[in-house]
Scaffold this motif. Structure first.
Motif, PDB file in Angstrom:
ATOM      1  N   GLU A 185      29.006  49.639  49.622  1.00  0.00           N
ATOM      2  CA  GLU A 185      28.957  48.505  50.551  1.00  0.00           C
ATOM      3  C   GLU A 185      29.760  48.820  51.811  1.00  0.00           C
ATOM      4  OE1 GLU A 185      28.047  45.769  52.550  1.00  0.00           O
ATOM      5  OE2 GLU A 185      27.382  45.214  50.509  1.00  0.00           O
ATOM      6  N   GLU A 186      29.122  48.728  52.974  1.00  0.00           N
ATOM      7  CA  GLU A 186      29.787  49.051  54.228  1.00  0.00           C
ATOM      8  C   GLU A 186      30.410  47.837  54.906  1.00  0.00           C
ATOM      9  OE1 GLU A 186      27.085  51.212  56.698  1.00  0.00           O
ATOM     10  OE2 GLU A 186      26.896  52.896  55.302  1.00  0.00           O
ATOM     11  N   ARG A 187      30.038  46.635  54.447  1.00  0.00           N
ATOM     12  CA  ARG A 187      30.646  45.427  55.018  1.00  0.00           C
ATOM     13  C   ARG A 187      32.020  45.179  54.402  1.00  0.00           C
ATOM     14  NH1 ARG A 187      25.835  41.402  53.558  1.00  0.00           N
ATOM     15  NH2 ARG A 187      26.037  42.678  51.659  1.00  0.00           N
ATOM     16  N   THR A 188      32.845  44.440  55.106  1.00  0.00           N
ATOM     17  CA  THR A 188      34.126  43.998  54.561  1.00  0.00           C
ATOM     18  C   THR A 188      33.858  43.119  53.343  1.00  0.00           C
ATOM     19  OG1 THR A 188      35.132  44.048  56.757  1.00  0.00           O
ATOM     20  CG2 THR A 188      36.250  42.728  55.080  1.00  0.00           C
ATOM     21  N   MET A 189      34.625  43.298  52.271  1.00  0.00           N
ATOM     22  CA  MET A 189      34.410  42.539  51.035  1.00  0.00           C
ATOM     23  C   MET A 189      35.578  41.595  50.781  1.00  0.00           C
ATOM     24  SD  MET A 189      32.970  45.653  48.649  1.00  0.00           S
ATOM     25  CE  MET A 189      34.196  46.813  49.262  1.00  0.00           C
ATOM     26  N   VAL A 190      35.258  40.366  50.376  1.00  0.00           N
ATOM     27  CA  VAL A 190      36.278  39.338  50.171  1.00  0.00           C
ATOM     28  C   VAL A 190      36.234  38.866  48.724  1.00  0.00           C
ATOM     29  CG1 VAL A 190      37.212  37.142  50.979  1.00  0.00           C
ATOM     30  CG2 VAL A 190      35.932  38.603  52.566  1.00  0.00           C
ATOM     31  N   PHE A 191      37.386  38.912  48.065  1.00  0.00           N
ATOM     32  CA  PHE A 191      37.491  38.519  46.659  1.00  0.00           C
ATOM     33  C   PHE A 191      38.579  37.459  46.488  1.00  0.00           C
ATOM     34  CE2 PHE A 191      36.048  42.886  46.789  1.00  0.00           C
ATOM     35  CZ  PHE A 191      35.099  42.990  45.781  1.00  0.00           C
ATOM     36  N   TYR A 192      38.439  36.626  45.460  1.00  0.00           N
ATOM     37  CA  TYR A 192      39.510  35.736  45.019  1.00  0.00           C
ATOM     38  C   TYR A 192      40.159  36.364  43.781  1.00  0.00           C
ATOM     39  CZ  TYR A 192      37.760  31.779  47.849  1.00  0.00           C
ATOM     40  OH  TYR A 192      37.384  30.945  48.881  1.00  0.00           O
ATOM     41  N   GLU A 193      41.469  36.180  43.640  1.00  0.00           N
ATOM     42  CA  GLU A 193      42.112  36.649  42.416  1.00  0.00           C
ATOM     43  C   GLU A 193      43.382  35.865  42.108  1.00  0.00           C
ATOM     44  OE1 GLU A 193      41.785  37.355  39.488  1.00  0.00           O
ATOM     45  OE2 GLU A 193      40.839  39.296  39.862  1.00  0.00           O
ATOM     46  N   ALA A 194      43.594  35.626  40.815  1.00  0.00           N
ATOM     47  CA  ALA A 194      44.805  34.960  40.339  1.00  0.00           C
ATOM     48  C   ALA A 194      45.919  35.988  40.229  1.00  0.00           C
ATOM     49  CB  ALA A 194      44.546  34.313  38.981  1.00  0.00           C
ATOM     50  N   PRO A 195      47.189  35.566  40.347  1.00  0.00           N
ATOM     51  CA  PRO A 195      48.296  36.530  40.347  1.00  0.00           C
ATOM     52  C   PRO A 195      48.392  37.375  39.080  1.00  0.00           C
ATOM     53  CG  PRO A 195      49.100  34.257  40.193  1.00  0.00           C
ATOM     54  CD  PRO A 195      47.661  34.192  40.562  1.00  0.00           C
ATOM     55  N   HIS A 196      48.134  36.772  37.917  1.00  0.00           N
ATOM     56  CA  HIS A 196      48.286  37.526  36.671  1.00  0.00           C
ATOM     57  C   HIS A 196      47.179  38.555  36.447  1.00  0.00           C
ATOM     58  CE1 HIS A 196      45.628  34.189  35.552  1.00  0.00           C
ATOM     59  NE2 HIS A 196      45.241  34.911  34.522  1.00  0.00           N
ATOM     60  N   LYS A 197      46.136  38.501  37.254  1.00  0.00           N
ATOM     61  CA  LYS A 197      45.040  39.461  37.132  1.00  0.00           C
ATOM     62  C   LYS A 197      45.000  40.444  38.300  1.00  0.00           C
ATOM     63  CE  LYS A 197      42.013  36.103  34.785  1.00  0.00           C
ATOM     64  NZ  LYS A 197      40.734  35.356  34.910  1.00  0.00           N
ATOM     65  N   LEU A 198      45.865  40.237  39.281  1.00  0.00           N
ATOM     66  CA  LEU A 198      45.780  41.008  40.523  1.00  0.00           C
ATOM     67  C   LEU A 198      45.929  42.505  40.313  1.00  0.00           C
ATOM     68  CD1 LEU A 198      45.545  40.996  43.631  1.00  0.00           C
ATOM     69  CD2 LEU A 198      48.048  40.826  43.709  1.00  0.00           C
ATOM     70  N   LEU A 199      46.929  42.943  39.559  1.00  0.00           N
ATOM     71  CA  LEU A 199      47.175  44.368  39.398  1.00  0.00           C
ATOM     72  C   LEU A 199      45.979  45.070  38.758  1.00  0.00           C
ATOM     73  CD1 LEU A 199      48.995  46.805  39.657  1.00  0.00           C
ATOM     74  CD2 LEU A 199      50.081  46.171  37.484  1.00  0.00           C
ATOM     75  N   ALA A 200      45.412  44.484  37.712  1.00  0.00           N
ATOM     76  CA  ALA A 200      44.251  45.085  37.056  1.00  0.00           C
ATOM     77  C   ALA A 200      43.075  45.181  38.023  1.00  0.00           C
ATOM     78  CB  ALA A 200      43.855  44.263  35.831  1.00  0.00           C
TER      79      ALA A 200
END
Length: 297
Positions: free
Chosen positions: A178-193
């Protein structure tokens, strides 16, 4: 199949719906109302007026919405509507609207129906020829993108990654080119994974982590995926995150580790420190700073 569950209006607090001039029962409206993503001052006057005038509110978490209503002195009947009861409650809500009542749907924060079960209710209303009206409000992904400093010309919103390994892997694999900028949501306890999975599938790209939007501790962290993994391995993440990942650069598919090392060597020869050179090249290639640094020393 079009759903038309009709329940006598006397069963609901709205009473008998008002007839139109021809004596026909008038169908109500579903208002999709955006709510603050942190700062209660961001609720628009129109949103407050809408919540005041509807017959009832469909809320993701009635406890969260009650705090909002209390802040603005609004007393209104609420019905819970979330991922695990959306089918049953969706039918009830549609029946009430068909019966003449007006409903506002809200999520805990931001615009309903964006990475949210409200999507199903909006669809159900359209299927039943119910008018759906927008009362726009804050949206986390658009707000985060605006203050991230990343490329906003073309982007793709990817929401939350699945916790199921197979669908999560397939989702990320589909985005590797994917060449477009990608935007994700994430909770703090899952961020590192999630960051570790990003490195596995995307390499070491530039990212922005935007946390606690509109709140006291709002922060934009511009870094690389590898450095973010290192940061949050040592420090526990706090707050809700929007993670914005740079799209694939065309040269990424062609560059090798040897190429990256040669680029770093030229920077060192030009007077740059080894650590700084490794970091700069890692930011523009799929390789970790440590990989490049190791070869340089």
């Amino acid at each position: 199949m079009r759903f038309e569950l009709r329940v006598p209006s006397s069963e609901f607090s709205g009473g008998i719906p008002a007839p139109d001039r021809k004596g026909n029962c008038m169908t109500g409206i579903l208002y999709v109302v955006g709510t603050p993503i942190g700062n209660l001052g961001d609720l628009s006057p129109r949103a407050a007026e809408t919540l005041e005038k509807v017959d009832f509110i469909a809320a993701e978490d009635t406890r969260v919405t009650l705090k909002l209503l209390n802040h603005f002195g609004i007393k209104k009947e609420m019905i819970s509507y979330f991922e695990h009861n959306k089918r049953e409650r969706g039918e009830i809500i549609v029946s009430r609207i068909i019966g003449g009542e007006n409903c506002a749907i809200v999520t805990d924060a931001g615009m309903p129906a964006i990475s949210d079960p409200g999507e199903d209710l909006v669809y159900l209303c359209h299927e039943n020829k119910i008018k759906v009206e927008a009362v726009p409000g804050p949206t986390a992904f658009a707000t985060a993108l605006a203050i991230s400093g990343m490329n906003t010309g073309r982007f793709t919103f990817e929401g939350f990654l699945s916790v199921a390994k197979k669908s999560r892997r397939e989702h990320l694999e589909s985005l590797e080119n994917e060449e477009r900028t990608m935007v994700f949501y994430e909770a703090p306890h899952k961020l590192l994974a999630t960051l570790e999975d990003f490195y596995k599938h995307f390499g070491n790209r530039n990212i922005a982590l935007v946390r606690e939007i509109t709140k006291i501790h709002e922060e934009v962290i511009r870094t690389t995926i590898a450095d973010a993994v290192e940061k949050y391995t040592e420090n526990k993440p706090k707050g809700e995150f929007v993670v914005i990942v740079e799209g694939k650069q065309k040269e990424e598919s062609e560059i090798t580790l040897e190429d990256a090392i040669e680029k770093a060597k030229r920077l060192v020869e030009g007077g740059m420190g080894v650590n700084a050179a490794a970091k700069e090249i890692a930011a523009t290639t799929p390789f970790k700073k440590s990989e490049i640094y190791k070869e340089l020393v």
